[in-house]
Write a protein that holds these residues in place. Structure first.
Motif, PDB file in Angstrom:
ATOM      1  N   LEU A  99       0.740  -1.344  -0.079  1.00  0.00           N
ATOM      2  CA  LEU A  99      -0.310   0.602  -0.245  1.00  0.00           C
ATOM      3  C   LEU A  99       1.011   1.000  -0.130  1.00  0.00           C
ATOM      4  N   PHE A 100       1.687   1.694   1.225  1.00  0.00           N
ATOM      5  CA  PHE A 100       2.783   2.175   0.885  1.00  0.00           C
ATOM      6  C   PHE A 100       3.759   2.782  -0.357  1.00  0.00           C
ATOM      7  N   ARG A 101       3.937   2.004  -0.905  1.00  0.00           N
ATOM      8  CA  ARG A 101       4.395   2.129  -2.299  1.00  0.00           C
ATOM      9  C   ARG A 101       4.092   2.413  -3.039  1.00  0.00           C
ATOM     10  N   VAL A 102       2.569   1.629  -2.889  1.00  0.00           N
ATOM     11  CA  VAL A 102       2.146   2.267  -4.292  1.00  0.00           C
ATOM     12  C   VAL A 102       1.724   4.290  -4.133  1.00  0.00           C
ATOM     13  N   ILE A 103       1.241   4.063  -2.744  1.00  0.00           N
ATOM     14  CA  ILE A 103       1.135   5.819  -2.024  1.00  0.00           C
ATOM     15  C   ILE A 103       2.623   6.441  -2.578  1.00  0.00           C
ATOM     16  N   ASP A 104       3.426   5.868  -2.611  1.00  0.00           N
ATOM     17  CA  ASP A 104       4.952   6.494  -2.863  1.00  0.00           C
ATOM     18  C   ASP A 104       5.338   6.663  -3.813  1.00  0.00           C
ATOM     19  N   VAL A 105       4.573   5.652  -5.174  1.00  0.00           N
ATOM     20  CA  VAL A 105       5.313   6.230  -6.173  1.00  0.00           C
ATOM     21  C   VAL A 105       4.430   7.621  -6.946  1.00  0.00           C
ATOM     22  N   ALA A 106       3.331   6.790  -6.495  1.00  0.00           N
ATOM     23  CA  ALA A 106       1.802   8.109  -7.016  1.00  0.00           C
ATOM     24  C   ALA A 106       1.771   9.241  -6.396  1.00  0.00           C
TER      25      ALA A 106
ATOM     26  N   THR B 247       2.815   4.661 -15.431  1.00  0.00           N
ATOM     27  CA  THR B 247       1.599   3.600 -15.695  1.00  0.00           C
ATOM     28  C   THR B 247       2.044   2.539 -14.358  1.00  0.00           C
ATOM     29  N   LYS B 248       0.949   2.139 -14.912  1.00  0.00           N
ATOM     30  CA  LYS B 248       0.230   0.656 -13.817  1.00  0.00           C
ATOM     31  C   LYS B 248       1.372  -0.137 -13.956  1.00  0.00           C
ATOM     32  N   ARG B 249       1.572  -0.794 -15.306  1.00  0.00           N
ATOM     33  CA  ARG B 249       2.800  -1.277 -15.039  1.00  0.00           C
ATOM     34  C   ARG B 249       4.376  -0.444 -14.798  1.00  0.00           C
ATOM     35  N   ASP B 250       4.405   0.484 -14.955  1.00  0.00           N
ATOM     36  CA  ASP B 250       5.733   1.070 -14.063  1.00  0.00           C
ATOM     37  C   ASP B 250       5.885   0.710 -12.769  1.00  0.00           C
ATOM     38  N   ILE B 251       5.101   0.900 -12.302  1.00  0.00           N
ATOM     39  CA  ILE B 251       4.459   0.561 -10.629  1.00  0.00           C
ATOM     40  C   ILE B 251       4.715  -0.740 -10.353  1.00  0.00           C
ATOM     41  N   HIS B 252       4.309  -1.373 -11.106  1.00  0.00           N
ATOM     42  CA  HIS B 252       4.579  -3.130 -10.699  1.00  0.00           C
ATOM     43  C   HIS B 252       6.446  -3.288 -10.723  1.00  0.00           C
TER      44      HIS B 252
ATOM     45  N   LEU C  63       8.194  -7.219  -4.294  1.00  0.00           N
ATOM     46  CA  LEU C  63       6.876  -6.704  -3.714  1.00  0.00           C
ATOM     47  C   LEU C  63       5.772  -7.404  -3.914  1.00  0.00           C
ATOM     48  N   PHE C  64       5.444  -6.381  -4.845  1.00  0.00           N
ATOM     49  CA  PHE C  64       4.329  -6.865  -5.662  1.00  0.00           C
ATOM     50  C   PHE C  64       3.627  -8.821  -6.000  1.00  0.00           C
ATOM     51  N   LYS C  65       4.582  -9.029  -6.683  1.00  0.00           N
ATOM     52  CA  LYS C  65       4.192 -10.294  -6.887  1.00  0.00           C
ATOM     53  C   LYS C  65       3.594 -10.310  -8.032  1.00  0.00           C
ATOM     54  N   SER C  66       2.648  -9.417  -8.733  1.00  0.00           N
ATOM     55  CA  SER C  66       1.481  -8.957  -9.627  1.00  0.00           C
ATOM     56  C   SER C  66       1.298  -7.739 -10.443  1.00  0.00           C
ATOM     57  N   GLN C  67       0.577  -7.626 -11.289  1.00  0.00           N
ATOM     58  CA  GLN C  67       0.424  -6.579 -12.092  1.00  0.00           C
ATOM     59  C   GLN C  67      -1.075  -6.565 -10.816  1.00  0.00           C
ATOM     60  N   ARG C  68      -1.797  -7.750 -10.885  1.00  0.00           N
ATOM     61  CA  ARG C  68      -3.016  -7.340 -10.610  1.00  0.00           C
ATOM     62  C   ARG C  68      -2.993  -6.705  -8.810  1.00  0.00           C
ATOM     63  N   VAL C  69      -1.899  -6.898  -7.878  1.00  0.00           N
ATOM     64  CA  VAL C  69      -1.625  -6.020  -6.456  1.00  0.00           C
ATOM     65  C   VAL C  69      -2.379  -4.752  -6.949  1.00  0.00           C
ATOM     66  N   VAL C  70      -1.221  -4.300  -8.249  1.00  0.00           N
ATOM     67  CA  VAL C  70      -1.105  -2.936  -8.028  1.00  0.00           C
ATOM     68  C   VAL C  70      -1.878  -2.077  -8.288  1.00  0.00           C
ATOM     69  N   ASP C  71      -3.024  -2.561  -9.531  1.00  0.00           N
ATOM     70  CA  ASP C  71      -4.076  -2.139 -10.135  1.00  0.00           C
ATOM     71  C   ASP C  71      -4.749  -2.817  -9.432  1.00  0.00           C
ATOM     72  N   GLN C  72      -5.253  -3.102  -8.783  1.00  0.00           N
ATOM     73  CA  GLN C  72      -6.512  -3.290  -7.287  1.00  0.00           C
ATOM     74  C   GLN C  72      -6.001  -2.015  -6.129  1.00  0.00           C
TER      75      GLN C  72
ATOM     76  N   LEU D 236      -4.383  10.482 -10.007  1.00  0.00           N
ATOM     77  CA  LEU D 236      -3.547  10.395  -8.587  1.00  0.00           C
ATOM     78  C   LEU D 236      -2.256  10.091  -9.901  1.00  0.00           C
ATOM     79  N   ASN D 237      -2.890  10.815 -11.474  1.00  0.00           N
ATOM     80  CA  ASN D 237      -1.425  10.744 -12.336  1.00  0.00           C
ATOM     81  C   ASN D 237      -1.332   9.029 -12.459  1.00  0.00           C
ATOM     82  N   VAL D 238      -1.794   8.334 -12.776  1.00  0.00           N
ATOM     83  CA  VAL D 238      -1.338   6.495 -13.339  1.00  0.00           C
ATOM     84  C   VAL D 238      -2.048   6.147 -13.393  1.00  0.00           C
TER      85      VAL D 238
END
Length: 406
Positions: free
Chosen positions: A90-97, A108-113, A119-128, A144-146
């Motif tokens: 959660l905090f990693r996504v918040i930090d990047v956004a 992009t969401k793929r960049d975050i993954h 940490l994320f294991k799958s793209q779906r985790v980031v998307d959710q 969120l500029n994502v």
């Protein structure tokens, strides 16, 4: 204003966590001396009461009395899996956004993954997580500029898209153009009046209709546009359809052609009513003017297609159909519900491609110039064209009559 709201919302989530962390640390310091005299079992019991909790909007549940339901993530948590990973993700996504917003550089969401695959294991985790965070702080994903990678296509030379970077995307009648994300589009212009819009589920069907130049078919009332999201539509495709729905005259029908199965009906419902995952953004994504014109499994007998030619529904098809019916959405048209019930009863479904077996009467010879390249001059007209032309004409006539009658 939306950017400021997004930044403040992200910082608010972090401050809430840090505040609880400080409180828990203070309690821990005050009780250290007391715990020294406790047994190990008593220590564990006391420590378990020091939890840090964060409230996240539960997007799977509908609001009750105007109040959105929340779900709670806790640390420490119970079970074999460490709850610290959930917080770390959660905090990693918040930090990047937050960084993307502060620096005003989209990501992009793929960049975050790929910034932390382990940490994320799958793209779906980031998307959710992105959708959870945007819903919780009351902004859209784009705020969120994502961004999600675009996949939708559009065909039809009547439309010109002017981009933020002052470029221009001129759409053609013979091939698809990638639909830009909404943040990259400055405005739309029409070179000629648009008389109809057709959304098709499949990329293969879209490519066929482009090659047949359906957007300028002589038997249609005028130029049109064809759009595909290549299955379930991405955000950019939904935003484009919503923009067309909001801005085109009432006499312009927005139609959808999908497979005659539960997934096809679900895809149309995403365009028309919004998705379950992005309920909080339905107001700016749902295009209520969208009408489904087939493929209806129940009509195939009239087209000379035997029931034995249809595909058997799978367990996944059955589950999807039952879920759509159990959703009890009062907005779901009765025709759609009957189709779902018919599929469950007959245990059959149909794909658009089955129209090649249909006994659809040929159109008048004036339209025979719309042919496959390999059949040029043969007078052959593709079954898709014969299926779509009367339905598009009927939709245009019906809307014109409704507007005329007030």
């Amino acid at each position: 204003m939306r950017r400021t709201q997004a930044i403040q919302g992200l910082e608010g989530l972090i401050l809430s966590f840090l505040s609880q962390l400080c409180d828990a640390s203070a309690v821990s310091d005050d009780s250290d001396s007391e715990e020294d005299s406790m047994s190990p079992k008593a220590k564990a019991k006391k420590t378990s009461g020091k939890k840090i909790e964060m409230q996240i909007l539960d997007r799977k549940k509908s609001p009750v009395d105007g109040v959105s339901p929340m779900r709670t993530i806790k640390f420490p948590g119970r079970g074999k899996h460490a709850s610290s990973r959930v917080f770390a993700q959660l905090f990693r996504v918040i930090d990047v956004a937050h960084e993307a917003l502060v620096n005003d550089v989209p990501i992009t969401k793929r960049d975050i993954h790929y910034q932390d695959v382990a940490l994320f294991k799958s793209q779906r985790v980031v998307d959710q997580l992105i959708d959870d965070i945007s819903a919780t702080i009351g902004v859209g994903r784009g705020d969120l500029n994502v961004r999600a990678s675009s996949k939708g296509l559009i065909c039809g030379s009547s439309l010109v898209l002017h981009l933020v970077d002052e470029g221009e995307l001129a759409v053609t009648d013979s091939e698809g153009s990638l639909i830009p994300v909404a943040e990259d589009i400055a405005r739309f212009d029409l070179k000629t009046e648009i008389h109809w819009v057709l959304i098709v589920e499949k990329d293969a069907v879209f490519q066929t209709l482009c090659r047949l130049r359906l957007t300028y078919h002589p038997s249609l009332p005028g130029p049109g546009l064809i759009v595909t999201g290549k299955g379930y539509p991405d955000l950019a495709t939904r935003q484009l359809v919503k923009t067309l729905s909001d801005n085109l005259p009432e006499t312009v029908p927005i139609l959808a052609l999908v497979d005659g199965d539960a997934y096809g009906i679900d895809i149309v419902s995403v365009y028309k009513f919004g998705s379950q995952a992005l309920k909080h953004e339905s107001e700016r994504l749902a295009a209520e003017r969208v009408q489904c014109i087939g493929l209806w499994s129940s009509e195939l007998g009239e087209l000379g297609i035997d029931n034995s030619s249809l595909l058997q529904i799978s367990a996944a098809d059955e589950k999807k159909a039952r879920n759509l019916l159990l959703r009890a959405d009062p907005l779901l048209p009765m025709r759609w519900k009957k189709e779902l019930q018919s599929m469950l009863f007959t245990r059959r479904k149909a794909e658009i491609e089955i129209l090649s077996c249909a006994s659809i009467p040929p159109r008048p010879s004036s339209s025979s110039n719309i042919t496959f390249e390999e059949d040029s001059g043969s007078g052959y007209e593709h079954p898709l064209v014969r299926y779509l032309v009367p339905r598009i004409n009927a939709a245009v006539d019906e809307l014109a009559m409704n507007v005329e009658m007030g």
